[in-house]
Scaffold this active site. Structure first.
Site, PDB file in Angstrom:
ATOM      1  N   ASP A  25       0.794  -1.244   0.000  1.00  0.00           N
ATOM      2  CA  ASP A  25       0.000   0.000   0.000  1.00  0.00           C
ATOM      3  C   ASP A  25       0.821   1.286   0.000  1.00  0.00           C
ATOM      4  O   ASP A  25       0.494   2.235   0.724  1.00  0.00           O
ATOM      5  CB  ASP A  25      -0.946   0.014   1.205  1.00  0.00           C
ATOM      6  CG  ASP A  25      -1.895  -1.171   1.226  1.00  0.00           C
ATOM      7  OD1 ASP A  25      -1.988  -1.882   0.213  1.00  0.00           O
ATOM      8  OD2 ASP A  25      -2.540  -1.385   2.269  1.00  0.00           O
ATOM      9  N   LYS A 134      -6.321  -5.010  -3.262  1.00  0.00           N
ATOM     10  CA  LYS A 134      -6.867  -5.745  -2.120  1.00  0.00           C
ATOM     11  C   LYS A 134      -7.975  -4.905  -1.475  1.00  0.00           C
ATOM     12  O   LYS A 134      -7.846  -3.689  -1.353  1.00  0.00           O
ATOM     13  CB  LYS A 134      -5.789  -6.131  -1.112  1.00  0.00           C
ATOM     14  CG  LYS A 134      -5.085  -4.997  -0.391  1.00  0.00           C
ATOM     15  CD  LYS A 134      -4.032  -5.577   0.556  1.00  0.00           C
ATOM     16  CE  LYS A 134      -3.321  -4.496   1.356  1.00  0.00           C
ATOM     17  NZ  LYS A 134      -4.180  -3.781   2.297  1.00  0.00           N
ATOM     18  N   CYS A 167      -2.042  -2.961   7.729  1.00  0.00           N
ATOM     19  CA  CYS A 167      -2.018  -3.869   6.582  1.00  0.00           C
ATOM     20  C   CYS A 167      -0.763  -4.740   6.515  1.00  0.00           C
ATOM     21  O   CYS A 167      -0.835  -5.896   6.090  1.00  0.00           O
ATOM     22  CB  CYS A 167      -2.184  -3.074   5.297  1.00  0.00           C
ATOM     23  SG  CYS A 167      -3.822  -2.300   5.162  1.00  0.00           S
TER      24      CYS A 167
END
EC number: 3.5.1.110
Length: 231
Positions: A25, A134, A167
């Site tokens: 990310d 995701k 995450c």
């Protein structure tokens, strides 16, 4: 060819060509002023060194034959993929909560195709890399990550990215439950929240779920001289 990475709580030996570097990310949302985290009140002022360290780690990993996997967290423009009121994600996602408080941001935070969703300019996937969307914190949830790794015989995962305590840790934990060996490079990650969140996440990882190292040590382990020492 095997190499040994100095890490906490102990060193770990792996074959780079049967391992993957996972970049979690590294989007404007998480690493750039004006992105989702910044607008939601989280401090992103110290993410620049993290970006540079990820660049260094990616270059070394690619040269050693490691698979590079890039994750982008987010949803469709209508946020159907985010889940409605029947999903805990609807209630706990700070991006969704921020947009409910500031309706003018609707469709701008973590929406596929938006500036917020894009990877930061400094980090550009190359041919042979894999880029995966995701919809939740974990990179294993509703993605082909597990099958991609298993089909290549990959068991060792090296993690970088943002946020360490959300995450990154979520994906590493899920990997642990699926029998993957997870290492996080601490100076190539950044937390969402106060500094103690970073320390707590790293403590959890090195104590219960994996290993912790840093970019310089990782690059040294991938150098030709390190392979020669193992051989």
């Amino acid at each position: 060819m095997m190499t040994t990475l100095t890490a906490r709580p102990e060193a770990i030996t792996f074959d780079p060509q049967q391992s993957a570097l996972i970049v979690v990310d590294m989007q404007n949302a998480y690493a750039t002023p004006g992105g989702y985290l910044d607008l939601a009140g989280f401090d992103v002022s110290t993410t620049r060194p993290v970006i540079a360290n990820i660049q260094t780690a990616v270059t070394a990993a690619r040269a050693a034959g490691m698979l590079i996997i890039w994750f982008q967290n987010g949803w469709d423009e209508q946020y159907v993929e985010a889940g409605g009121p029947g999903s805990p994600n609807f209630h706990k996602s700070n991006a969704l909560k921020t947009m409910r408080k500031q309706p003018q941001l609707q469709g701008k935070l973590l929406a596929k195709g938006s500036w917020d969703y894009q990877l930061v300019d400094e980090l550009v996937p190359q041919p042979g890399d894999i880029v995966l969307p995701k919809p939740r914190y974990s990179g294993f949830f509703n993605t082909p990550l597990d099958s991609i790794l298993r089909s290549r015989g990959i068991r060792h995962l090296v993690f970088t990215g943002i946020a360490t305590n959300v995450c990154v840790e979520s994906t590493l934990r899920d990997g642990f439950f699926l029998e993957y060996f997870g290492v996080v490079l601490e100076d190539a990650t950044h937390q969402a929240g106060p500094e103690f969140a970073q320390k707590a996440a790293l403590f959890n990882i090195e104590t219960f779920f994996g290993w912790v190292s840093d970019v310089e040590t990782f690059c040294d382990a991938l150098s030709p001289t390190s392979f020669a020492r193992i051989a």
